[in-house]
Design a protein around this motif. Structure first.
Motif, mmCIF file in Angstrom:
data_model
loop_
_atom_site.group_PDB
_atom_site.id
_atom_site.type_symbol
_atom_site.label_atom_id
_atom_site.label_comp_id
_atom_site.label_asym_id
_atom_site.label_seq_id
_atom_site.Cartn_x
_atom_site.Cartn_y
_atom_site.Cartn_z
ATOM 1 N N LEU A 1 0.804 -1.229 0.000
ATOM 2 C CA LEU A 1 0.000 0.000 0.000
ATOM 3 C C LEU A 1 0.839 1.283 0.000
ATOM 4 N N PRO A 2 1.938 1.375 0.749
ATOM 5 C CA PRO A 2 2.707 2.625 0.693
ATOM 6 C C PRO A 2 3.172 2.988 -0.714
ATOM 7 N N ARG A 3 3.604 2.010 -1.494
ATOM 8 C CA ARG A 3 4.041 2.271 -2.872
ATOM 9 C C ARG A 3 2.857 2.661 -3.745
ATOM 10 N N LEU A 4 1.756 1.958 -3.588
ATOM 11 C CA LEU A 4 0.584 2.256 -4.413
ATOM 12 C C LEU A 4 0.050 3.659 -4.137
ATOM 13 N N LEU A 5 -0.032 4.036 -2.862
ATOM 14 C CA LEU A 5 -0.585 5.353 -2.531
ATOM 15 C C LEU A 5 0.383 6.471 -2.908
ATOM 16 N N ALA A 6 1.674 6.156 -2.962
ATOM 17 C CA ALA A 6 2.658 7.160 -3.371
ATOM 18 C C ALA A 6 2.679 7.369 -4.880
ATOM 19 N N GLY A 7 1.878 6.611 -5.617
ATOM 20 C CA GLY A 7 1.845 6.746 -7.068
ATOM 21 C C GLY A 7 3.009 6.074 -7.758
ATOM 22 N N GLU A 8 3.676 5.150 -7.062
ATOM 23 C CA GLU A 8 4.824 4.451 -7.651
ATOM 24 C C GLU A 8 4.353 3.255 -8.479
ATOM 25 N N GLU A 9 5.101 2.959 -9.492
ATOM 26 C CA GLU A 9 4.828 1.768 -10.286
ATOM 27 C C GLU A 9 5.011 0.535 -9.395
ATOM 28 N N THR A 10 3.964 -0.269 -9.316
ATOM 29 C CA THR A 10 3.958 -1.371 -8.351
ATOM 30 C C THR A 10 3.519 -2.661 -9.027
ATOM 31 N N ARG A 11 4.271 -3.711 -8.810
ATOM 32 C CA ARG A 11 3.905 -5.020 -9.332
ATOM 33 C C ARG A 11 3.022 -5.729 -8.310
ATOM 34 N N LEU A 12 1.824 -6.102 -8.744
ATOM 35 C CA LEU A 12 0.859 -6.734 -7.851
ATOM 36 C C LEU A 12 0.964 -8.249 -7.932
ATOM 37 N N PRO A 13 0.770 -8.931 -6.805
ATOM 38 C CA PRO A 13 0.734 -10.395 -6.853
ATOM 39 C C PRO A 13 -0.558 -10.853 -7.512
ATOM 40 N N ASP A 14 -0.451 -11.633 -8.545
ATOM 41 C CA ASP A 14 -1.639 -12.062 -9.284
ATOM 42 C C ASP A 14 -1.290 -13.337 -10.039
ATOM 43 N N PRO B 1 0.422 -8.129 -12.675
ATOM 44 C CA PRO B 1 0.324 -6.858 -13.400
ATOM 45 C C PRO B 1 1.063 -5.732 -12.683
ATOM 46 N N VAL B 2 1.511 -4.761 -13.467
ATOM 47 C CA VAL B 2 2.154 -3.568 -12.924
ATOM 48 C C VAL B 2 1.169 -2.411 -13.037
ATOM 49 N N VAL B 3 0.933 -1.723 -11.908
ATOM 50 C CA VAL B 3 -0.035 -0.619 -11.911
ATOM 51 C C VAL B 3 0.590 0.620 -11.305
ATOM 52 N N THR B 4 0.057 1.774 -11.704
ATOM 53 C CA THR B 4 0.407 3.059 -11.108
ATOM 54 C C THR B 4 -0.901 3.790 -10.846
ATOM 55 N N LEU B 5 -1.141 4.174 -9.591
ATOM 56 C CA LEU B 5 -2.384 4.842 -9.212
ATOM 57 C C LEU B 5 -2.116 6.315 -8.946
ATOM 58 N N GLU B 6 -3.002 7.162 -9.448
ATOM 59 C CA GLU B 6 -2.919 8.602 -9.215
ATOM 60 C C GLU B 6 -4.313 9.132 -8.900
ATOM 61 N N PRO B 7 -4.409 10.234 -8.155
ATOM 62 C CA PRO B 7 -3.309 11.055 -7.629
ATOM 63 C C PRO B 7 -2.623 10.385 -6.444
ATOM 64 N N ALA B 8 -1.363 10.689 -6.290
ATOM 65 C CA ALA B 8 -0.615 10.186 -5.146
ATOM 66 C C ALA B 8 -1.050 10.927 -3.883
ATOM 67 N N VAL B 9 -1.070 10.216 -2.780
ATOM 68 C CA VAL B 9 -1.411 10.814 -1.488
ATOM 69 C C VAL B 9 -0.435 10.308 -0.442
ATOM 70 N N ALA B 10 -0.418 10.998 0.694
ATOM 71 C CA ALA B 10 0.395 10.521 1.812
ATOM 72 C C ALA B 10 -0.229 9.257 2.388
ATOM 73 N N MET B 11 0.598 8.311 2.718
ATOM 74 C CA MET B 11 0.106 7.083 3.339
ATOM 75 C C MET B 11 -0.473 7.402 4.712
ATOM 76 N N PRO B 12 -1.739 7.028 4.970
ATOM 77 C CA PRO B 12 -2.300 7.299 6.296
ATOM 78 C C PRO B 12 -1.690 6.381 7.345
ATOM 79 N N PRO B 13 -1.746 6.771 8.599
ATOM 80 C CA PRO B 13 -1.306 5.842 9.648
ATOM 81 C C PRO B 13 -2.129 4.562 9.599
ATOM 82 N N VAL B 14 -1.462 3.437 9.783
ATOM 83 C CA VAL B 14 -2.118 2.127 9.786
ATOM 84 C C VAL B 14 -2.114 1.583 11.208
ATOM 85 N N TRP B 15 -3.298 1.339 11.749
ATOM 86 C CA TRP B 15 -3.433 0.734 13.068
ATOM 87 C C TRP B 15 -3.943 -0.686 12.882
#
Length: 300
Positions: free
Chosen positions: A133-146, A151-165
């Protein structure tokens, strides 16, 4: 020691109908009362009317400006990972960076069957989500397990990773929080159990060279007095049935009585290491209970 921050779980559908209060009004009321956060759960096949967590929290975000918007808890592993990331990124974007992402891998097999995800893969899928998730939310090219070809995906707009509890009080959850989380978020736990979990959490995080995660607790309240307020035994019996725990283990969990009594109880959790408390309203008019909870916050 800092004051314990207090949040409230937004009213479920049945309570909205009973008390004549929608999600937007409830979120505004909690913010105006002075609470620190509003929360909503993630239920796909819960056996009762329930709303989608991302739409519910987006509604709350749209009508508030200060409170934290929290998922209690989001279950990324029942979704395709890119979809989960897009939903989280959108909530972070529309809330102006106010999201706290409680994460779990719980709920019964029915929810996983409804999502078409094997129940025995819930843990590994949750770990993978937290790792990527940190890579995906940062808008980085990310290879997903499938299985179909990673597949390689890039999601935009990039946002700051929220705190994870990381939710749950189990040893697995403590380990996951130490490895991958910013916080540990157990529910229906005693101050003594919390203190023991905090020590274990700090030990595991230190082994990995990570700072000890923050600690938040989930609890329940039916504040005030009078004939309309249920007894502690009634509420604890409901908890015991809902969570499959012995009655004696949960008898002291509900926050009951006058605000001063509830504040004393919450201060015990603060002394045991909690920095946040997320409270579900067990009974009573939701608005009135939130106002009493705000009184409790003022006494901490």
């Amino acid at each position: 020691m800092e004051k314990l921050k207090i949040g409230v779980i937004l009213p479920r559908v049945a309570v909205q109908h009973r008390d004549g209060i929608g999600l937007a009004e409830a979120a505004r009321h909690a913010e105006q009362a002075g609470l620190d956060s509003v929360w909503h759960g993630d239920h796909l096949a819960a056996g009762m009317p329930s709303l989608d967590v991302t739409i519910a929290l987006a509604t709350a975000a749209a009508v508030t400006s200060r409170v934290v918007i929290g998922a209690s808890v989001f279950i990324p592993a029942i979704r395709p990972l890119a979809l989960a990331a897009k939903q989280i990124a959108t909530l972070q974007y529309v809330s102006g960076g106010r999201l706290v992402l409680g994460v779990g891998s719980g709920a019964g097999p029915a929810q996983w069957a409804a999502a078409g995800v094997p129940y025995d893969r819930r843990g590994s899928r949750t770990d993978t989500a937290l790792e990527l998730l940190p890579r995906l939310l940062a808008g980085e090219e990310t290879r997903l397990p499938d299985e179909a070809g990673q597949p390689v995906v890039t999601l935009e707009p990039a946002v700051a990773m929220p705190p994870v509890w990381v939710g749950n009080a189990s040893a697995v959850a403590i380990g996951r929080a130490a490895r991958l989380g910013d916080g540990w978020f157990p529910s229906l736990i005693s101050p003594g159990e919390l203190a023991a979990g905090k020590a274990r959490l700090a030990e595991l995080a230190a082994r990995r060279g990570r700072p000890a995660p923050v600690i938040a607790i989930g609890g329940a309240a039916a504040l005030g007095s009078g004939p309309d307020v249920p007894s502690r035994r009634e509420i604890a019996t409901g908890m015991s049935a809902a969570y499959g725990r012995p009655l004696e283990d949960v008898m002291d969990i509900p926050l009951m009585g006058r605000p001063a009594e509830a504040a004393e109880r919450l201060n015990a959790y603060r002394d045991a290491g909690a920095e946040h408390a997320v409270i579900g309203i067990s009974d009573g008019d939701w608005r009135a209970q939130v106002d009493l909870l705000a009184e409790v916050r003022g006494l901490l």
